[in-house]
Motif scaffolding. Structure first.
Motif, short mmCIF file in Angstrom:
data_model
loop_
_atom_site.label_atom_id
_atom_site.label_comp_id
_atom_site.label_asym_id
_atom_site.label_seq_id
_atom_site.Cartn_x
_atom_site.Cartn_y
_atom_site.Cartn_z
N VAL A 27 6.05 1.55 7.64
CA VAL A 27 7.14 1.05 6.79
C VAL A 27 7.52 -0.37 7.21
CG1 VAL A 27 9.56 1.38 6.14
CG2 VAL A 27 8.01 3.34 6.23
N GLU A 28 7.58 -0.63 8.51
CA GLU A 28 7.89 -1.98 8.99
C GLU A 28 6.84 -2.98 8.53
OE1 GLU A 28 8.50 -2.09 13.19
OE2 GLU A 28 10.07 -0.56 13.16
N ASN A 29 5.64 -2.50 8.25
CA ASN A 29 4.55 -3.35 7.76
C ASN A 29 4.47 -3.36 6.23
OD1 ASN A 29 2.46 -4.49 9.97
ND2 ASN A 29 3.42 -2.62 10.74
N LYS A 30 5.59 -3.02 5.59
CA LYS A 30 5.73 -3.11 4.13
C LYS A 30 4.92 -2.07 3.37
CE LYS A 30 8.22 -6.73 5.01
NZ LYS A 30 9.70 -6.61 5.07
N CYS A 31 4.54 -0.98 4.02
CA CYS A 31 3.88 0.12 3.31
C CYS A 31 4.95 1.08 2.78
CB CYS A 31 2.95 0.89 4.25
SG CYS A 31 1.53 -0.05 4.84
N MET A 81 0.84 -1.19 0.00
CA MET A 81 0.00 0.00 0.00
C MET A 81 0.88 1.24 0.00
SD MET A 81 -2.97 1.16 2.73
CE MET A 81 -4.23 0.02 2.16
N LYS A 82 0.60 2.18 -0.92
CA LYS A 82 1.35 3.43 -0.99
C LYS A 82 0.57 4.51 -0.23
CE LYS A 82 3.54 2.49 -5.47
NZ LYS A 82 3.73 2.97 -6.86
N LEU A 83 1.16 5.02 0.82
CA LEU A 83 0.50 5.98 1.69
C LEU A 83 1.12 7.36 1.53
CD1 LEU A 83 0.37 3.87 4.99
CD2 LEU A 83 -1.36 3.98 3.17
N LEU A 84 0.27 8.38 1.43
CA LEU A 84 0.72 9.76 1.49
C LEU A 84 0.14 10.38 2.76
CD1 LEU A 84 2.10 12.25 0.25
CD2 LEU A 84 -0.08 12.77 -0.90
N VAL A 85 1.01 10.90 3.62
CA VAL A 85 0.61 11.45 4.91
C VAL A 85 0.73 12.97 4.85
CG1 VAL A 85 1.07 11.49 7.38
CG2 VAL A 85 1.39 9.36 6.08
N TYR A 120 4.25 12.35 16.95
CA TYR A 120 3.35 11.20 17.06
C TYR A 120 2.96 10.67 15.67
CZ TYR A 120 0.24 15.25 16.73
OH TYR A 120 -0.36 16.43 16.35
N VAL A 121 3.01 11.53 14.66
CA VAL A 121 2.75 11.06 13.28
C VAL A 121 3.97 10.28 12.77
CG1 VAL A 121 2.22 11.76 10.92
CG2 VAL A 121 1.22 13.02 12.85
N HIS A 122 5.14 10.78 13.06
CA HIS A 122 6.37 10.09 12.64
C HIS A 122 6.44 8.69 13.24
CE1 HIS A 122 10.44 9.49 11.30
NE2 HIS A 122 10.89 9.39 12.54
N SER A 123 6.06 8.56 14.50
CA SER A 123 6.09 7.24 15.15
C SER A 123 5.22 6.24 14.39
CB SER A 123 5.60 7.35 16.61
OG SER A 123 6.45 8.20 17.35
N ARG A 124 4.05 6.69 13.94
CA ARG A 124 3.18 5.84 13.13
C ARG A 124 3.87 5.44 11.83
NH1 ARG A 124 -0.56 9.37 15.54
NH2 ARG A 124 -2.68 8.58 15.87
N VAL A 129 -1.14 0.81 15.61
CA VAL A 129 -0.91 0.95 14.17
C VAL A 129 -1.53 -0.23 13.43
CG1 VAL A 129 0.86 0.91 12.37
CG2 VAL A 129 1.11 2.42 14.34
N ASP A 130 -1.53 -1.40 14.02
CA ASP A 130 -2.20 -2.55 13.40
C ASP A 130 -3.69 -2.26 13.25
OD1 ASP A 130 -2.13 -5.37 12.48
OD2 ASP A 130 -3.44 -5.68 14.21
N GLU A 131 -4.30 -1.61 14.24
CA GLU A 131 -5.71 -1.22 14.13
C GLU A 131 -5.90 -0.23 12.98
OE1 GLU A 131 -7.73 0.11 17.61
OE2 GLU A 131 -6.83 -1.40 18.91
N GLU A 132 -4.97 0.72 12.86
CA GLU A 132 -5.07 1.71 11.78
C GLU A 132 -4.98 1.04 10.41
OE1 GLU A 132 -2.31 4.88 12.25
OE2 GLU A 132 -3.13 5.53 14.18
N LEU A 133 -4.02 0.14 10.25
CA LEU A 133 -3.84 -0.52 8.95
C LEU A 133 -5.06 -1.35 8.57
CD1 LEU A 133 -0.09 -1.54 9.25
CD2 LEU A 133 -1.05 0.20 7.75
N LYS A 134 -5.66 -2.03 9.54
CA LYS A 134 -6.89 -2.78 9.26
C LYS A 134 -8.00 -1.84 8.82
CE LYS A 134 -5.92 -6.63 12.42
NZ LYS A 134 -6.29 -7.28 13.71
#
Length: 353
Positions: free
Chosen positions: A30-34, A1-5, A21-25, A343-348
């Protein structure tokens, strides 16, 4: 998934705390292959911060991304940049000011924090105008059946949205409540007080001049507990206008986030009141670390910290109490604000749009 923040500001080597707090997310995305890029409206140059690409608006092609995440969307930049995108998946993350009415919602400022009457009235009018434009825009997107999601950092934040925007977002789009995560240092380390060698009994880390952080209530507790010692860290003019009790020592400086956990081991309790907050991230981080925390029974404090045995709530209107009874040795809750879980909740949520 390509994300633009999308953010109004973002950490850099010169300013490592801007919306950290946005950077932490983003790191965990990225660790989740985004693939993650950040549009920072406050920069004119592209840079890389701890592995995250940060770009100015002119370098962005919105069509290159699967999903756009807009943190604390404002009219000046977020609305302008997104209003013409009718076919993109967008998630708004509401943190506070963007759906609040400024002076009409926030507590009365301290007397020395001056703002002219005319400027105050102009700002009040802008806040009402801002909410009307945002409401109209969002409802316009709903009518086009665009893929749109909303994340609120607390249920209190969602209630303020409903109150100020005049509609229930769940009637139109998918919504969820996911708080900001604690920095990993507060998850990975545990409170380990230096018994017999403490710097003082209580610690407070707060901006001095913002009335919502209630430094006056900290001093009320200090006066009520003259045998206890208090250390206060922060910056502002508060003590140029108010007396400092003899049992209080003031340090006119901020503490780097990575150093706060170790600092807390030098105290037996953290005093962190608030009159108004959408979450209170530092308060949550201290509680997660494990130090006993005293805070106010403000709605969002109870929502965020009711599961924490090491937190004591004092009534906002009766905050100056004896603190001898504060419990020690309680097991910290390391789960609620764990960044990987949240973050897992956010990705879902993103994948469900």
């Amino acid at each position: 998934m390509k994300l633009l923040v999308l953010v109004q500001n973002y950490p850099s080597n010169e300013n490592p705390y801007a919306m950290s707090y946005v950077h932490s997310r983003n790191i965990i995305y990225v660790e989740n292959k985004c693939q993650v890029d950040v549009l920072n409206f406050s920069t004119n140059e592209q840079y890389n911060y701890e592995g995250i690409n940060v770009l100015p608006e002119e370098n962005i092609n919105f069509e290159n991304y699967d999903l756009i995440i807009s943190h604390a969307p404002n009219l000046k930049n977020h609305y302008r940049a997104l209003r013409k995108l009718h076919s993109k998946k967008i998630v708004f993350v509401f943190h506070g000011h963007e759906v609040l009415r400024g002076n009409l919602d926030y507590p009365k400022p301290y007397s020395w924090v001056k703002q002219s009457f005319i400027k105050s009235q102009i700002q009040n009018c802008y806040q009402i105008f801002k909410l009307k434009i945002l409401t109209r825009w969002l409802k316009g997107r709903f009518s086009k059946n665009n893929k749109l999601g909303m994340i609120f950092v607390s249920d209190w934040m969602r209630e303020k949205f409903v109150q100020n925007m005049g509609f229930y977002p769940e009637d139109f789009v998918r919504t969820t409540i996911i708080p900001n995560a604690a920095n990993s240092v507060f998850i990975n380390q545990n409170y380990n007080p230096k018994n017999g060698n403490l710097l003082a009994d209580c610690v407070t880390i707060r901006p001095f001049d913002d009335s919502k952080y209630a430094l006056d209530l900290v001093l009320d507790i200090a006066k009520e507990n003259p045998k206890k010692t208090f250390h206060i860290y922060g910056k502002g003019e508060y003590f140029e206008h108010n007396e400092c009790p003899e049992n209080v020592t003031v340090f006119h400086k901020f503490i780097l986030q990575k150093d706060i956990a170790e600092l807390l081991n030098n105290y037996s309790c953290a005093v962190m009141p608030t009159r108004f907050d959408s979450q209170g991230v530092m308060m949550c981080e201290m509680a997660t670390f494990g130090i006993p925390v005293i805070t106010t029974n403000f709605t969002v404090c109870i929502e965020m910290l009711k599961e924490f045995e090491n937190v004591t709530f004092f009534d906002l209107n009766d905050f100056s109490q004896n603190i001898e009874f504060i419990n020690r040795g309680k097991i910290a809750n390391k789960t609620k604000f764990n960044s990987y879980r949240l973050v897992d909740e956010e990705l879902k949520f993103f994948h469900g749009l």
